[in-house]
Design an enzyme around this catalytic site. Sequence first.
Site, PDB file in Angstrom:
ATOM      1  N   ASP A 268       0.867  -1.184   0.000  1.00  0.00           N
ATOM      2  CA  ASP A 268       0.000   0.000   0.000  1.00  0.00           C
ATOM      3  C   ASP A 268       0.901   1.231   0.000  1.00  0.00           C
ATOM      4  O   ASP A 268       1.589   1.511   0.989  1.00  0.00           O
ATOM      5  CB  ASP A 268      -0.891  -0.030   1.247  1.00  0.00           C
ATOM      6  CG  ASP A 268      -1.940   1.064   1.250  1.00  0.00           C
ATOM      7  OD1 ASP A 268      -1.723   2.105   0.594  1.00  0.00           O
ATOM      8  OD2 ASP A 268      -2.974   0.892   1.936  1.00  0.00           O
ATOM      9  N   HIS A 269       0.879   1.989  -1.102  1.00  0.00           N
ATOM     10  CA  HIS A 269       1.801   3.110  -1.254  1.00  0.00           C
ATOM     11  C   HIS A 269       1.457   4.283  -0.342  1.00  0.00           C
ATOM     12  O   HIS A 269       2.260   5.218  -0.174  1.00  0.00           O
ATOM     13  CB  HIS A 269       1.815   3.580  -2.710  1.00  0.00           C
ATOM     14  CG  HIS A 269       3.137   4.130  -3.163  1.00  0.00           C
ATOM     15  ND1 HIS A 269       4.072   4.634  -2.292  1.00  0.00           N
ATOM     16  CD2 HIS A 269       3.681   4.257  -4.393  1.00  0.00           C
ATOM     17  CE1 HIS A 269       5.130   5.046  -2.952  1.00  0.00           C
ATOM     18  NE2 HIS A 269       4.929   4.840  -4.246  1.00  0.00           N
ATOM     19  N   ARG A 270       0.289   4.255   0.282  1.00  0.00           N
ATOM     20  CA  ARG A 270      -0.042   5.300   1.253  1.00  0.00           C
ATOM     21  C   ARG A 270       0.780   5.141   2.526  1.00  0.00           C
ATOM     22  O   ARG A 270       0.992   6.113   3.263  1.00  0.00           O
ATOM     23  CB  ARG A 270      -1.537   5.230   1.613  1.00  0.00           C
ATOM     24  CG  ARG A 270      -2.486   5.517   0.467  1.00  0.00           C
ATOM     25  CD  ARG A 270      -3.919   5.261   0.882  1.00  0.00           C
ATOM     26  NE  ARG A 270      -4.125   3.873   1.281  1.00  0.00           N
ATOM     27  CZ  ARG A 270      -5.257   3.400   1.801  1.00  0.00           C
ATOM     28  NH1 ARG A 270      -6.284   4.230   2.003  1.00  0.00           N
ATOM     29  NH2 ARG A 270      -5.366   2.123   2.128  1.00  0.00           N
TER      30      ARG A 270
END
Length: 296
Positions: A268-270
């Site tokens: 998850d790039h967040r």
Amino acid sequence: MNTVIASPSVRALAARKGIDLESLGRSLGRETLAREDVEGAGSKSTVASQPAGDASYWEIDHSQYGPVREEPMSRFAQVAAKNLAAANALIPQVTHHDEADVSTVEAFRKSLKDEAAEAGVKLTALAFHVKALSHCLREFQTFNASLSADGKVLILKDYVHIGIAVDTAYGLTVPVIRDADRKGIFEIARDIADLAAKAQARKLPPDAFGGASMSISNLGGIGGIGFTPIVNPPEVAILGITRARMQPIWDGEAFRPRPMVPLDLSYDHRVINGAEAARFLSQYASLISEPRRLVL
């Protein structure tokens, strides 16, 4: 009479939230419910139940082009499809690829064959992958975390539970190995075999699900040179493994044939950036290449 299987803590949570487990079970098409099912009830995005794009792409009379036949999707498959679509649509996912030399781990595993047999354990390479992942999750706390629903709080976990994707005749299921960081290789191997057998027989207990720090999707027994596994929320990353293959590797003096296993880390790039993912998978590959570090 209750037809849904759920632990007392899950039933207590459902009561506090005013959720009827029987209705929830029917809506999900499942007989066994975990805490995540109750916590997520009523908060599913409409993305989960609607195909992306123009619905006319799906509303086609395929028989106009030739013979067809219809096969209903099982309820289990329908629920899995909705959850996967929601996860893929709502999470900005990136997949980082690497590979690891498994010549030493295979030699080490074979050296333990007699000892494992005496202990009644089938020692597979997956047990070493679980152990390596548990080490990395202790070192890289951001991967052993979950993001709150509003995206404002990162929940860091002080336990390491590893989900193992198991392919069964009725669909994919992901039971969990608890406290993998505190278990030895033989104990992990025993847990893997036990969970896989129960999954195939549809006899997994309610407490076999939920709470994973991270999951492994292992296609090594089937084939392939890589893939992009979908993150399984509320986890923030997932590790994909495919079949090892012999490759010429330069050792400083000459090219030597070495068995290399492809590794695919979706995240998850967040929560995780590319540099963190690269460091995580590099450390993982290093541990798999030197398995004695895992058992000392």
